[in-house]
Enzyme design. Structure first.
Site, PDB file in Angstrom:
ATOM      1  N   GLU A   1     -10.640   3.681 -13.733  1.00  0.00           N
ATOM      2  CA  GLU A   1     -11.304   3.457 -12.304  1.00  0.00           C
ATOM      3  C   GLU A   1     -12.540   3.800 -12.626  1.00  0.00           C
ATOM      4  O   GLU A   1     -13.198   3.548 -11.572  1.00  0.00           O
ATOM      5  CB  GLU A   1     -10.777   4.430 -11.464  1.00  0.00           C
ATOM      6  CG  GLU A   1      -9.024   4.042 -10.896  1.00  0.00           C
ATOM      7  CD  GLU A   1      -8.321   5.030  -9.980  1.00  0.00           C
ATOM      8  OE1 GLU A   1      -8.952   6.153 -10.131  1.00  0.00           O
ATOM      9  OE2 GLU A   1      -7.723   4.482  -9.377  1.00  0.00           O
TER      10      GLU A   1
ATOM     11  N   GLU B   1       5.741  11.152 -27.972  1.00  0.00           N
ATOM     12  CA  GLU B   1       5.254  12.403 -27.626  1.00  0.00           C
ATOM     13  C   GLU B   1       5.407  13.289 -28.519  1.00  0.00           C
ATOM     14  O   GLU B   1       4.461  14.656 -28.686  1.00  0.00           O
ATOM     15  CB  GLU B   1       5.462  12.770 -26.138  1.00  0.00           C
ATOM     16  CG  GLU B   1       6.797  13.422 -25.841  1.00  0.00           C
ATOM     17  CD  GLU B   1       7.037  13.922 -24.542  1.00  0.00           C
ATOM     18  OE1 GLU B   1       7.273  15.094 -24.386  1.00  0.00           O
ATOM     19  OE2 GLU B   1       6.983  13.190 -23.700  1.00  0.00           O
TER      20      GLU B   1
END
Length: 297
Positions: free
Chosen positions: A80, A111
């Site tokens: 963004e 992860e």
């Protein structure tokens, strides 16, 4: 020691035995605690922002590292910044365990791989700032990235919801928003994720402000990638200068669609070329350019 995010929440033990509105109220009550938890860590967040400003001004970059929800929020924040603040490509980089595939669906074991985090951090240099996001404060992928970043000489930051995060020794700055047990035990996409989103919003927005990518509280470095954003550009010019729509359209066209030169031109009356040169000399800071040229306001 178990992270607070993994513990059962005594306030929501009966959440499956109440009506829809009651469930929503319980969720909302817990959400209301998040802003306060983030407010407590503002001093540490300020240290992270100042370190990021120093890194960027020194030619470095900002890297985010996370897995699952944490990684997805990091990708969102970095993505963004381009349309909102015209951030150069690669200045803020988000690394998500498992890559693009893991954005849409869980990928097994990524992860849990310190090696994966270290490999993704291979491009980090001593000029950079690295932000690791781990709600539980123990994600191996983030551990690997922070270790590699520290070995490279980068400044390291940890964003977590565990005040006793095991990864804390790997970070120069620890931002631990204590959001407590989740509505659903262990579901860190809830309060912990909300805290991470708030922290990333505040971190990156404040970084952009400090780098001169706003003027007052206006977005003056946005990129008009669609009709809505072009309209926003024109509204910002009109709001900031008092000029009519036609004058704003003309100035923006003369500035090749760049808001800052058009803004400085309208406020000072200087030609676009001179406005652009003043901005370059001011490292993009509108206030500095206006002071040099003489802002009539």
């Amino acid at each position: 020691m178990t992270s607070p995010t993994e513990q059962r929440n005594p306030r929501t033990l009966a959440i499956d035995a109440v009506g829809t509105s009651e469930i929503l109220q319980l969720v909302n009550n817990e959400d209301a605690r998040v802003a306060g938890a983030v407010g407590v860590v503002i001093p540490e967040l300020a240290k992270a922002v100042d370190a990021a400003v120093e890194a960027v001004r020194g030619g470095g970059r900002v890297h985010y590292f996370g897995a699952g929800t944490s990684g997805r929020l990091a990708v969102l924040d970095a993505a963004e910044l381009l349309p909102t603040f015209h951030v150069p490509d690669g200045l803020v980089v988000a690394h998500h365990a498992g890559g693009m595939e893991a954005l849409l669906r869980a990928v097994e074991n990524v992860e849990d791989s310190e090696e994966g985090g270290a490999a993704d951090a291979a491009t980090v240099t001593g000029q950079d700032l690295v932000v690791g996001l781990a709600a539980s404060g123990s994600t191996p992928y983030v551990a690997g990235a922070l270790k590699a970043a520290r070995a490279a000489g980068a400044t390291t930051v940890l964003v977590t919801s565990n005040p006793d995060a095991p990864l804390a020794p790997l970070a120069d700055v620890v931002i631990a928003a204590d959001t407590g047990p989740e509505v659903i035990a262990g579901s860190t996409r809830l309060k912990a994720g909300t805290a991470q989103k708030m922290i990333l919003n505040a971190f990156s927005t404040t970084l952009m402000i400090k780098l001169g990518r706003t003027w007052s509280n206006l977005m003056v470095d946005l990129v008009a990638t669609n009709k809505k954003l072009r309209g926003r550009m024109l509204r910002i010019l009109a709001e900031a200068t008092g000029a009519d729509d036609a004058a704003c359209e003309t100035a923006l066209a003369a500035a090749d669609g760049e808001l800052k030169p058009a803004l400085v031109h309208l406020l000072t009356g200087t030609p676009i070329a001179e406005a652009r040169a003043a901005l370059e000399a001011a490292h993009g800071r509108v206030a500095t350019a206006l002071a040099e040229l003489g802002n009539p306001s």
